[in-house]
Design a protein around this motif. Structure first.
Motif, PDB file in Angstrom:
ATOM      1  N   VAL A 243       0.547  -1.579  -0.244  1.00 46.60           N
ATOM      2  CA  VAL A 243      -0.233   0.404   0.037  1.00 46.60           C
ATOM      3  C   VAL A 243       0.465   1.467   0.038  1.00 46.60           C
ATOM      4  CG1 VAL A 243      -1.484   1.166   1.117  1.00 46.60           C
ATOM      5  CG2 VAL A 243      -2.092  -0.853   1.111  1.00 46.60           C
ATOM      6  N   VAL A 244       2.203   1.249   1.153  1.00 43.25           N
ATOM      7  CA  VAL A 244       2.674   2.491   1.026  1.00 43.25           C
ATOM      8  C   VAL A 244       3.566   2.782  -0.742  1.00 43.25           C
ATOM      9  CG1 VAL A 244       4.728   3.544   2.235  1.00 43.25           C
ATOM     10  CG2 VAL A 244       2.895   1.786   3.653  1.00 43.25           C
ATOM     11  N   ASP A 245       4.491   1.738  -0.491  1.00 45.25           N
ATOM     12  CA  ASP A 245       4.822   1.810  -2.105  1.00 45.25           C
ATOM     13  C   ASP A 245       3.727   2.270  -3.165  1.00 45.25           C
ATOM     14  OD1 ASP A 245       7.001   0.644  -1.075  1.00 45.25           O
ATOM     15  OD2 ASP A 245       7.255  -1.028  -1.288  1.00 45.25           O
ATOM     16  N   THR A 246       2.725   1.426  -3.532  1.00 46.84           N
ATOM     17  CA  THR A 246       1.511   1.956  -4.303  1.00 46.84           C
ATOM     18  C   THR A 246       1.791   3.700  -4.076  1.00 46.84           C
ATOM     19  OG1 THR A 246       0.650  -0.081  -4.402  1.00 46.84           O
ATOM     20  CG2 THR A 246      -0.376   1.924  -5.103  1.00 46.84           C
ATOM     21  N   LEU A 247       1.171   4.127  -2.804  1.00 47.28           N
ATOM     22  CA  LEU A 247       0.967   6.056  -3.035  1.00 47.28           C
ATOM     23  C   LEU A 247       1.815   6.295  -3.261  1.00 47.28           C
ATOM     24  CD1 LEU A 247      -1.052   5.509   0.609  1.00 47.28           C
ATOM     25  CD2 LEU A 247      -1.779   5.367  -1.495  1.00 47.28           C
ATOM     26  N   MET A 248       3.739   5.934  -2.489  1.00 50.39           N
ATOM     27  CA  MET A 248       4.067   6.477  -2.972  1.00 50.39           C
ATOM     28  C   MET A 248       4.491   7.252  -4.448  1.00 50.39           C
ATOM     29  SD  MET A 248       5.917   8.196  -0.303  1.00 50.39           S
ATOM     30  CE  MET A 248       3.965   8.289  -0.253  1.00 50.39           C
ATOM     31  N   ILE A 249       4.694   5.707  -5.211  1.00 51.49           N
ATOM     32  CA  ILE A 249       4.640   5.900  -6.545  1.00 51.49           C
ATOM     33  C   ILE A 249       3.890   6.449  -7.271  1.00 51.49           C
ATOM     34  CG2 ILE A 249       4.505   4.688  -9.057  1.00 51.49           C
ATOM     35  CD1 ILE A 249       5.176   1.740  -7.397  1.00 51.49           C
ATOM     36  N   LYS A 250       2.835   6.435  -6.719  1.00 50.58           N
ATOM     37  CA  LYS A 250       1.412   7.605  -7.584  1.00 50.58           C
ATOM     38  C   LYS A 250       1.916   9.391  -7.183  1.00 50.58           C
ATOM     39  CE  LYS A 250      -1.264   4.557  -8.862  1.00 50.58           C
ATOM     40  NZ  LYS A 250      -1.492   4.397 -10.570  1.00 50.58           N
ATOM     41  N   CYS A 251       2.351   9.227  -6.313  1.00 53.65           N
ATOM     42  CA  CYS A 251       2.543  10.636  -5.075  1.00 53.65           C
ATOM     43  C   CYS A 251       4.209  11.382  -6.651  1.00 53.65           C
ATOM     44  CB  CYS A 251       3.022  10.973  -3.952  1.00 53.65           C
ATOM     45  SG  CYS A 251       2.234  10.673  -3.093  1.00 53.65           S
ATOM     46  N   ARG A 252       4.575  10.318  -6.023  1.00 55.19           N
ATOM     47  CA  ARG A 252       6.335  10.844  -7.059  1.00 55.19           C
ATOM     48  C   ARG A 252       5.448  11.249  -8.641  1.00 55.19           C
ATOM     49  NH1 ARG A 252      11.760   9.813  -7.206  1.00 55.19           N
ATOM     50  NH2 ARG A 252      11.990   8.876  -4.992  1.00 55.19           N
ATOM     51  N   ARG A 253       4.875  10.637  -9.109  1.00 53.27           N
ATOM     52  CA  ARG A 253       4.698  10.975 -10.576  1.00 53.27           C
ATOM     53  C   ARG A 253       3.382  11.888 -10.466  1.00 53.27           C
ATOM     54  NH1 ARG A 253       1.143   5.021 -12.966  1.00 53.27           N
ATOM     55  NH2 ARG A 253       3.054   3.755 -12.977  1.00 53.27           N
ATOM     56  N   ALA A 254       2.724  12.313  -9.488  1.00 57.71           N
ATOM     57  CA  ALA A 254       2.336  13.597  -9.485  1.00 57.71           C
ATOM     58  C   ALA A 254       3.014  14.669  -9.503  1.00 57.71           C
ATOM     59  CB  ALA A 254       0.884  13.576  -8.330  1.00 57.71           C
ATOM     60  N   LEU A 255       3.810  14.695  -8.802  1.00 58.49           N
ATOM     61  CA  LEU A 255       4.787  15.768  -8.923  1.00 58.49           C
ATOM     62  C   LEU A 255       5.505  15.913  -9.942  1.00 58.49           C
ATOM     63  CD1 LEU A 255       6.544  14.497  -5.135  1.00 58.49           C
ATOM     64  CD2 LEU A 255       5.138  16.544  -5.649  1.00 58.49           C
ATOM     65  N   LYS A 256       6.151  14.539 -10.770  1.00 60.67           N
ATOM     66  CA  LYS A 256       6.592  14.819 -12.195  1.00 60.67           C
ATOM     67  C   LYS A 256       5.952  15.542 -12.830  1.00 60.67           C
ATOM     68  CE  LYS A 256       9.122  12.692 -15.467  1.00 60.67           C
ATOM     69  NZ  LYS A 256       9.564  11.246 -16.035  1.00 60.67           N
ATOM     70  N   HIS A 257       4.093  15.068 -12.638  1.00 56.36           N
ATOM     71  CA  HIS A 257       2.964  15.944 -13.587  1.00 56.36           C
ATOM     72  C   HIS A 257       3.617  17.403 -13.357  1.00 56.36           C
ATOM     73  CE1 HIS A 257      -0.599  16.036 -15.655  1.00 56.36           C
ATOM     74  NE2 HIS A 257      -0.620  16.338 -14.969  1.00 56.36           N
ATOM     75  N   THR A 258       2.856  17.929 -12.491  1.00 54.68           N
ATOM     76  CA  THR A 258       2.264  19.282 -11.665  1.00 54.68           C
ATOM     77  C   THR A 258       3.961  19.978 -11.843  1.00 54.68           C
ATOM     78  OG1 THR A 258       2.868  18.923  -9.701  1.00 54.68           O
ATOM     79  CG2 THR A 258       0.368  18.331 -10.753  1.00 54.68           C
ATOM     80  N   GLY A 259       5.329  19.422 -11.430  1.00 55.12           N
ATOM     81  CA  GLY A 259       6.599  19.974 -12.182  1.00 55.12           C
ATOM     82  C   GLY A 259       6.465  20.950 -10.183  1.00 55.12           C
ATOM     83  N   LEU A 260       5.927  20.686  -9.142  1.00 57.83           N
ATOM     84  CA  LEU A 260       6.169  20.975  -7.340  1.00 57.83           C
ATOM     85  C   LEU A 260       6.670  20.249  -6.763  1.00 57.83           C
ATOM     86  CD1 LEU A 260       1.728  21.521  -7.085  1.00 57.83           C
ATOM     87  CD2 LEU A 260       3.437  23.211  -7.935  1.00 57.83           C
ATOM     88  N   LYS A 261       6.989  21.006  -6.085  1.00 60.51           N
ATOM     89  CA  LYS A 261       8.140  20.299  -4.291  1.00 60.51           C
ATOM     90  C   LYS A 261       7.654  20.097  -3.402  1.00 60.51           C
ATOM     91  CE  LYS A 261      11.957  19.638  -7.418  1.00 60.51           C
ATOM     92  NZ  LYS A 261      12.192  18.506  -7.958  1.00 60.51           N
ATOM     93  N   ARG A 262       6.347  20.176  -3.501  1.00 66.73           N
ATOM     94  CA  ARG A 262       5.552  20.546  -2.054  1.00 66.73           C
ATOM     95  C   ARG A 262       4.685  18.822  -2.019  1.00 66.73           C
ATOM     96  NH1 ARG A 262       7.059  25.888  -1.563  1.00 66.73           N
ATOM     97  NH2 ARG A 262       5.209  26.213  -3.321  1.00 66.73           N
ATOM     98  N   LEU A 263       4.559  18.235  -0.872  1.00 66.42           N
ATOM     99  CA  LEU A 263       3.358  17.181  -0.759  1.00 66.42           C
ATOM    100  C   LEU A 263       3.039  17.622   0.868  1.00 66.42           C
ATOM    101  CD1 LEU A 263       2.037  14.987  -2.229  1.00 66.42           C
ATOM    102  CD2 LEU A 263       4.211  13.638  -1.152  1.00 66.42           C
ATOM    103  N   VAL A 264       1.614  17.831  -0.021  1.00 65.45           N
ATOM    104  CA  VAL A 264       0.582  17.302   1.245  1.00 65.45           C
ATOM    105  C   VAL A 264       0.333  16.031   1.931  1.00 65.45           C
ATOM    106  CG1 VAL A 264      -1.106  18.145   2.960  1.00 65.45           C
ATOM    107  CG2 VAL A 264       0.683  19.593   2.009  1.00 65.45           C
ATOM    108  N   ILE A 265       0.087  15.708   3.212  1.00 68.44           N
ATOM    109  CA  ILE A 265      -0.323  13.636   2.791  1.00 68.44           C
ATOM    110  C   ILE A 265      -1.223  14.343   4.351  1.00 68.44           C
ATOM    111  CG2 ILE A 265      -0.268  11.356   3.622  1.00 68.44           C
ATOM    112  CD1 ILE A 265       2.290  11.617   2.488  1.00 68.44           C
ATOM    113  N   ALA A 266      -2.345  14.105   3.963  1.00 69.48           N
ATOM    114  CA  ALA A 266      -4.002  14.336   5.249  1.00 69.48           C
ATOM    115  C   ALA A 266      -4.682  13.080   5.321  1.00 69.48           C
ATOM    116  CB  ALA A 266      -4.169  15.652   4.954  1.00 69.48           C
ATOM    117  N   GLY A 267      -5.262  12.687   6.376  1.00 67.88           N
ATOM    118  CA  GLY A 267      -6.308  12.263   6.101  1.00 67.88           C
ATOM    119  C   GLY A 267      -5.979  11.138   7.357  1.00 67.88           C
TER     120      GLY A 267
END
Length: 337
Positions: A243-267
C-alpha cells in the motif's frame, strides 16, 4: 475572527473553537469506535444516534474550554459532506439551528477540504501551490492545490480506499475494528522477503488508485497460510509495504506531472509511521518538502472544519439555512477563495 467548528461525517463527533489571531482555543473529540466494534464496521443508524447524544455536550465543553460565549463567535462551520447522510444531518441541523438562534453566519465545509487544509493548523504550514495526497477510510485521491478552493483532482480510487483496504485486510487477519492501526502495529513484527504483494495500477500510466484487488490477494494469501502469529505478521508487513509503495509511486508521478516540490499528506492513513518514513525519504531524494497534520488532526476533527470554514467566511461565503447535507460532493466543484 472566532469560529465554532462541528464535524459529524461518520463515526467521530468533533467540535473546536478556532481564532485567527490566537489559533486553536479548544478541541473536543468523541470516537464511536467501541460502539461499532461489535459489528466490525460503522453502523450508520447507530452513528447518527450517538452524534445526537454527544454533540450538544461537546459544544458546551468546547466553548467553556475556549473561555468563549456565543456572543464572541463570528460564525459556525460544519461538515456538509461528503459522508454518511444521517450523521451529516445531525451536525448540519445543529449548526444551522445555532446559526439562526445566535444570529451568526454558517458555512458548510467539504470534509476532504478540511483534511487537505489540516496541516495549516501546524506551526510550519505549507505554502501554495502543492500536491495533496488525501488518504482515509473513505477516500484516496491526489489533488493539485493552487489555493483554497483551487483544486484539480489528479487521481482517485476507483474502488476501495487505502484505509478501507487496511481495515478489511485487518479483519481477515482476525483483528478488531478499526483494524488499520492494529495491522500496522502487527506489521512492525513482520519480516521482509516472505511475501510479495502487487503494487496495483503502477504498471500503467495514470494517477488513479485501486486497492480491491490487493485486498483479494491478501485474502487468498491469508487463506493459504498456516495462521501462525509470525506468518500473520509477515503478511501484514507485505501488505502495508504494498500500500505504501503504491501511494509513493503515485505521489512521485503527481509531483513530476505538476512540477511541484511540496507534498501534503492528510487523512486518517497519514498517521501511518511507514508512510511518513518513506515519504520523508522520497521528498529528501527529490529535494522537496512534505507536510502532515499532527496525529490529533489526521482523523476526523472539528479543528480542521473550523479552520476551513473560517477561510470561506472571511471571503464572504456562507451557506443558506435551507441547505441540505451532501453525502456526495465533488471536491473540485468548490468555489475559490
Amino acid at each position: 475572527m472566532r469560529i465554532l467548528g462541528i464535524e459529524t461525517s461518520c463515526d467521530e463527533t468533533g467540535v473546536a473553537v478556532y481564532d485567527d489571531a490566537s489559533g486553536l482555543l479548544s478541541h473536543e473529540l468523541y470516537s464511536q469506535v467501541k460502539l461499532h466494534a461489535d459489528y466490525g464496521g460503522v453502523v450508520p443508524e447507530l452513528a447518527s444516534r450517538d452524534h445526537v447524544r454527544k454533540i450538544i455536550p461537546l459544544i458546551n465543553k468546547a466553548l467553556a474550554d475556549a473561555n468563549t460565549t456565543k456572543n464572541e463567535l463570528d460564525g459556525i462551520a460544519f461538515t456538509q459532506g461528503p459522508g454518511l447522510v444521517g450523521a451529516l444531518l445531525v451536525g448540519s441541523s445543529v449548526a444551522r439551528s445555532l446559526s439562526y438562534a445566535w444570529n451568526l453566519p454558517a458555512v458548510g465545509v467539504h470534509h476532504m477540504e478540511g483534511h487537505l487544509l489540516a496541516p495549516m493548523l501546524e506551526d510550519n504550514p505549507p505554502a501554495f501551490p502543492f500536491v495533496a495526497l488525501l488518504v482515509s477510510g473513505g477516500h484516496s485521491m491526489l489533488v493539485k492545490v493552487a489555493g483554497i478552493g483551487q483544486y484539480e483532482v489528479l487521481g482517485e480510487s476507483i474502488d476501495d480506499a487505502a484505509g478501507e483496504a487496511f481495515d478489511k485486510t485487518a479483519k481477515l487477519l482476525g483483528l478488531d475494528y478499526p483494524g488499520g492501526p492494529l495491522l500496522a502495529k502487527m506489521a512492525e513484527q513482520g519480516e521482509p522477503g516472505h511475501y510479495k504483494f502487487p503494487r496495483p495500477m503502477t504498471d500503467r500510466p495514470g494517477l488513479d488508485f485501486s486497492f480491491s484487488g490487493l485486498k483479494t490477494f491478501a485474502a487468498n494469501t491469508i487463506r493459504a497460510s498456516d495462521n501462525q502469529p509470525q506468518t500473520q505478521a509477515n503478511i501484514a508487513y507485505a501488505f502495508e509495504e504494498a500500500v505504501v509503495d503504491t501511494l509513493m509511486i503515485k505521489c512521485r508521478r503527481a509531483l513530476k506531472h505538476t512540477g511541484l516540490k511540496r507534498l501534503v499528506i492528510a487523512g486518517g492513513v497519514s498517521a501511518n509511521t511507514r508512510l511518513r518514513t518513506k515519504t520523508a525519504a522520497m521528498m529528501s531524494d527529490l529535494r522537496g518538502e512534505v507536510f502532515y497534520p499532527s496525529l490529533a488532526f489526521c482523523t476526523d476533527n472539528g479543528a480542521m472544519i473550523a479552520y476551513a470554514g473560517m477561510q470561506r467566511l472571511k471571503a464572504g461565503q456562507f451557506t443558506e439555512l435551507s441547505a441540505s447535507a451532501k453525502p456526495r460532493w465533488a471536491l473540485d466543484s468548490l468555489p475559490a477563495v
